[in-house]
Design a protein around this motif. Structure first.
Motif, PDB file in Angstrom:
ATOM      1  N   LYS A  64       0.890  -1.240  -0.019  1.00  0.00           N
ATOM      2  CA  LYS A  64       0.053  -0.102  -0.040  1.00  0.00           C
ATOM      3  C   LYS A  64       0.976   1.188   0.131  1.00  0.00           C
ATOM      4  O   LYS A  64       1.838   1.253   0.984  1.00  0.00           O
ATOM      5  CB  LYS A  64      -0.901  -0.046   1.244  1.00  0.00           C
ATOM      6  N   ILE A  65       0.641   1.821  -0.943  1.00  0.00           N
ATOM      7  CA  ILE A  65       1.627   3.275  -1.156  1.00  0.00           C
ATOM      8  C   ILE A  65       0.670   4.372  -0.978  1.00  0.00           C
ATOM      9  O   ILE A  65      -0.328   4.831  -1.680  1.00  0.00           O
ATOM     10  CB  ILE A  65       2.296   3.221  -2.586  1.00  0.00           C
ATOM     11  N   TRP A  66       1.463   5.630  -0.434  1.00  0.00           N
ATOM     12  CA  TRP A  66       0.969   6.931  -0.046  1.00  0.00           C
ATOM     13  C   TRP A  66       1.986   7.641  -0.527  1.00  0.00           C
ATOM     14  O   TRP A  66       3.168   7.579  -0.543  1.00  0.00           O
ATOM     15  CB  TRP A  66       0.723   7.281   1.088  1.00  0.00           C
ATOM     16  N   HIS A  67       1.483   8.995  -1.564  1.00  0.00           N
ATOM     17  CA  HIS A  67       2.405   9.796  -2.159  1.00  0.00           C
ATOM     18  C   HIS A  67       1.809  11.154  -1.879  1.00  0.00           C
ATOM     19  O   HIS A  67       0.502  11.345  -2.322  1.00  0.00           O
ATOM     20  CB  HIS A  67       2.754   9.441  -3.462  1.00  0.00           C
ATOM     21  N   LYS A  68       2.561  12.382  -1.613  1.00  0.00           N
ATOM     22  CA  LYS A  68       2.019  13.410  -1.325  1.00  0.00           C
ATOM     23  C   LYS A  68       1.088  14.295  -2.560  1.00  0.00           C
ATOM     24  O   LYS A  68       0.235  14.834  -2.130  1.00  0.00           O
ATOM     25  CB  LYS A  68       2.976  14.544  -0.739  1.00  0.00           C
ATOM     26  N   ASP A  69       1.369  13.633  -3.717  1.00  0.00           N
ATOM     27  CA  ASP A  69       0.743  14.157  -4.529  1.00  0.00           C
ATOM     28  C   ASP A  69      -0.336  13.422  -5.259  1.00  0.00           C
ATOM     29  O   ASP A  69      -0.810  13.811  -6.362  1.00  0.00           O
ATOM     30  CB  ASP A  69       1.676  14.551  -5.809  1.00  0.00           C
ATOM     31  N   LEU A  70      -0.647  12.307  -4.615  1.00  0.00           N
ATOM     32  CA  LEU A  70      -2.030  11.591  -4.914  1.00  0.00           C
ATOM     33  C   LEU A  70      -3.341  12.549  -4.685  1.00  0.00           C
ATOM     34  O   LEU A  70      -3.046  13.372  -3.744  1.00  0.00           O
ATOM     35  CB  LEU A  70      -1.986  10.112  -3.970  1.00  0.00           C
ATOM     36  N   SER A  72      -6.475  13.386  -2.395  1.00  0.00           N
ATOM     37  CA  SER A  72      -6.741  13.231  -1.122  1.00  0.00           C
ATOM     38  C   SER A  72      -7.477  11.902  -0.973  1.00  0.00           C
ATOM     39  O   SER A  72      -8.786  11.599  -1.668  1.00  0.00           O
ATOM     40  CB  SER A  72      -7.576  14.452  -0.453  1.00  0.00           C
ATOM     41  N   GLY A  73      -7.325  10.879   0.015  1.00  0.00           N
ATOM     42  CA  GLY A  73      -8.128   9.631   0.198  1.00  0.00           C
ATOM     43  C   GLY A  73      -7.839   8.647  -0.916  1.00  0.00           C
ATOM     44  O   GLY A  73      -8.415   7.602  -0.839  1.00  0.00           O
ATOM     45  N   TYR A  74      -6.598   8.917  -1.561  1.00  0.00           N
ATOM     46  CA  TYR A  74      -6.380   7.618  -2.496  1.00  0.00           C
ATOM     47  C   TYR A  74      -5.221   6.906  -2.169  1.00  0.00           C
ATOM     48  O   TYR A  74      -4.464   7.381  -1.184  1.00  0.00           O
ATOM     49  CB  TYR A  74      -6.162   8.444  -3.865  1.00  0.00           C
ATOM     50  N   GLN A  75      -4.946   5.847  -2.863  1.00  0.00           N
ATOM     51  CA  GLN A  75      -3.782   4.910  -2.746  1.00  0.00           C
ATOM     52  C   GLN A  75      -3.195   4.616  -4.025  1.00  0.00           C
ATOM     53  O   GLN A  75      -4.034   4.687  -5.239  1.00  0.00           O
ATOM     54  CB  GLN A  75      -4.197   3.797  -1.948  1.00  0.00           C
ATOM     55  N   ILE A  76      -2.040   4.160  -3.939  1.00  0.00           N
ATOM     56  CA  ILE A  76      -1.300   3.478  -5.339  1.00  0.00           C
ATOM     57  C   ILE A  76      -0.900   2.087  -4.984  1.00  0.00           C
ATOM     58  O   ILE A  76      -0.319   2.136  -3.925  1.00  0.00           O
ATOM     59  CB  ILE A  76      -0.812   4.366  -6.211  1.00  0.00           C
ATOM     60  N   LEU A  77      -0.753   1.601  -5.836  1.00  0.00           N
ATOM     61  CA  LEU A  77      -0.166   0.016  -5.533  1.00  0.00           C
ATOM     62  C   LEU A  77       1.115  -0.134  -6.574  1.00  0.00           C
ATOM     63  O   LEU A  77       1.083   0.261  -7.710  1.00  0.00           O
ATOM     64  CB  LEU A  77      -1.146  -0.929  -5.599  1.00  0.00           C
ATOM     65  N   ALA A  81      -2.922  -0.369 -12.046  1.00  0.00           N
ATOM     66  CA  ALA A  81      -2.537   0.977 -13.140  1.00  0.00           C
ATOM     67  C   ALA A  81      -2.174   2.170 -12.544  1.00  0.00           C
ATOM     68  O   ALA A  81      -1.089   2.597 -12.754  1.00  0.00           O
ATOM     69  CB  ALA A  81      -3.758   0.917 -14.078  1.00  0.00           C
ATOM     70  N   GLY A  82      -3.147   2.619 -11.800  1.00  0.00           N
ATOM     71  CA  GLY A  82      -2.985   4.096 -11.669  1.00  0.00           C
ATOM     72  C   GLY A  82      -3.499   4.308 -10.070  1.00  0.00           C
ATOM     73  O   GLY A  82      -3.938   3.201  -9.355  1.00  0.00           O
ATOM     74  N   GLN A  83      -3.695   5.602  -9.526  1.00  0.00           N
ATOM     75  CA  GLN A  83      -4.194   5.842  -8.294  1.00  0.00           C
ATOM     76  C   GLN A  83      -5.734   5.388  -8.088  1.00  0.00           C
ATOM     77  O   GLN A  83      -6.287   5.519  -9.060  1.00  0.00           O
ATOM     78  CB  GLN A  83      -3.985   7.206  -7.820  1.00  0.00           C
ATOM     79  N   ALA A  84      -6.136   5.103  -7.013  1.00  0.00           N
ATOM     80  CA  ALA A  84      -7.576   4.624  -6.822  1.00  0.00           C
ATOM     81  C   ALA A  84      -7.973   5.073  -5.439  1.00  0.00           C
ATOM     82  O   ALA A  84      -7.443   5.074  -4.519  1.00  0.00           O
ATOM     83  CB  ALA A  84      -7.444   3.099  -6.833  1.00  0.00           C
ATOM     84  N   SER A  87     -10.319   5.732   1.003  1.00  0.00           N
ATOM     85  CA  SER A  87      -9.975   6.408   2.457  1.00  0.00           C
ATOM     86  C   SER A  87      -9.834   5.372   3.366  1.00  0.00           C
ATOM     87  O   SER A  87      -9.560   5.835   4.441  1.00  0.00           O
ATOM     88  CB  SER A  87     -11.041   7.493   2.465  1.00  0.00           C
ATOM     89  N   SER A  88     -10.124   4.013   3.315  1.00  0.00           N
ATOM     90  CA  SER A  88      -9.879   3.059   4.380  1.00  0.00           C
ATOM     91  C   SER A  88      -8.437   2.672   4.447  1.00  0.00           C
ATOM     92  O   SER A  88      -7.964   2.227   5.523  1.00  0.00           O
ATOM     93  CB  SER A  88     -10.783   1.675   4.177  1.00  0.00           C
ATOM     94  N   VAL A  89      -7.572   3.402   3.662  1.00  0.00           N
ATOM     95  CA  VAL A  89      -6.326   2.772   3.753  1.00  0.00           C
ATOM     96  C   VAL A  89      -5.512   4.007   4.315  1.00  0.00           C
ATOM     97  O   VAL A  89      -5.151   3.992   5.530  1.00  0.00           O
ATOM     98  CB  VAL A  89      -5.592   2.660   2.371  1.00  0.00           C
ATOM     99  N   TRP A  90      -5.321   5.082   3.735  1.00  0.00           N
ATOM    100  CA  TRP A  90      -4.550   6.389   4.406  1.00  0.00           C
ATOM    101  C   TRP A  90      -5.579   7.501   4.946  1.00  0.00           C
ATOM    102  O   TRP A  90      -4.963   8.536   5.405  1.00  0.00           O
ATOM    103  CB  TRP A  90      -3.627   6.991   3.128  1.00  0.00           C
ATOM    104  N   THR A  91      -6.782   7.398   4.910  1.00  0.00           N
ATOM    105  CA  THR A  91      -7.656   8.275   5.359  1.00  0.00           C
ATOM    106  C   THR A  91      -7.584   9.518   4.376  1.00  0.00           C
ATOM    107  O   THR A  91      -6.768   9.545   3.420  1.00  0.00           O
ATOM    108  CB  THR A  91      -7.656   8.534   6.837  1.00  0.00           C
ATOM    109  N   THR A  92      -7.976  10.611   4.793  1.00  0.00           N
ATOM    110  CA  THR A  92      -7.815  12.083   4.109  1.00  0.00           C
ATOM    111  C   THR A  92      -6.816  12.880   4.890  1.00  0.00           C
ATOM    112  O   THR A  92      -6.668  14.308   4.572  1.00  0.00           O
ATOM    113  CB  THR A  92      -9.180  12.650   3.772  1.00  0.00           C
TER     114      THR A  92
END
Length: 230
Positions: A64-70, A72-77, A81-84, A87-92
């Motif tokens: 599970k990956i968080w990046h400051k430029d995703l 808000s409330g999105y994750q990427i793996l 493919a892309g961000q999704a 908010s149950s992962v990183w919240t907002t």
């Protein structure tokens, strides 16, 4: 990415963590046990991390990956493919200089499950974590303030691999060789053009490759300068 060899107990978050941090390099390794309830985790850095990668060591779940430029409330793996939105992962809630926030997703916070997190923050003259928009043509410069030795790039608004370029495999610019963190392919060489240039204060994305520099593409990156005294 050499962290402190002596781990410390961190009680900054609502979940206690075990942290190996190298504040000078902007990198920490964080071990914690989930509770199943939304929580905060102490990361041990002196500034807010700009990218966080978490892996369950108890079960088979994605990185599970968080990046400051995703968004808000999105994750990427690494393997999608892309961000999704999730908010149950990183919240907002964005990370602070002491903690990062996690939701109830079992990939980051299952009850009694164990996790390892890698937290990264930019260090002036050594590393930078950010994003850029594709141009579709050569010479799309991304300012860093230093000449990078290693860059990882991922398109977040469409498909694309986690592309890695470095000056060890390509010691003379342009950098025409790439490997990808998301698959088991061999090194790919771009003989007809050039992928990127490493310049004194930036890197340049070239061509119109959809994974690297497509017009309308949005890309996140991590860039590092070689540390001569590890």
């Amino acid at each position: 990415w050499k962290a402190n060899s002596v781990p410390t107990i961190n009680t900054d978050g609502t979940i206690q963590s075990l942290v190996n941090a190298n504040q000078a390099s902007g990198f920490s390794i964080v071990k914690y046990t989930g509770t199943g309830s939304s929580a905060t985790i102490g990361h041990g850095l002196s500034s807010a991390p700009e990218m966080i990668i978490v892996k369950s060591t108890s079960d088979a779940y994605e990185w599970k990956i968080w990046h400051k430029d995703l968004s808000s409330g999105y994750q990427i793996l690494f393997n999608t493919a892309g961000q999704a939105s999730d908010s149950s992962v990183w919240t907002t809630t964005t990370p602070t200089s002491t903690v990062f926030s996690i939701g109830t997703n079992i990939g980051v916070n299952g009850s009694s499950k164990n996790y390892i997190a890698y937290a990264f923050a930019s260090i002036s003259g050594f590393s930078k974590i950010g994003s850029y928009n594709g141009s579709g043509s050569d010479g799309n410069a991304v300012s860093l303030g230093f000449q990078p030795s290693w860059v990882m790039i991922k398109r977040i608004n469409s498909t694309g691999g986690w592309l890695m370029f470095d000056s060890a495999r390509s010691p003379s610019n342009p950098v025409n060789d790439r490997i990808e963190a998301n698959n088991n392919q061999a090194e790919q060489t771009n003989s007809g053009s050039k992928y990127v240039d490493f310049n004194a204060t930036d890197f340049e994305a070239n061509g119109s490759d959809s994974e690297l520099n497509a017009s309308g593409g949005t890309y996140i990156y991590m860039a590092y300068k070689e540390n001569p005294t590890p």
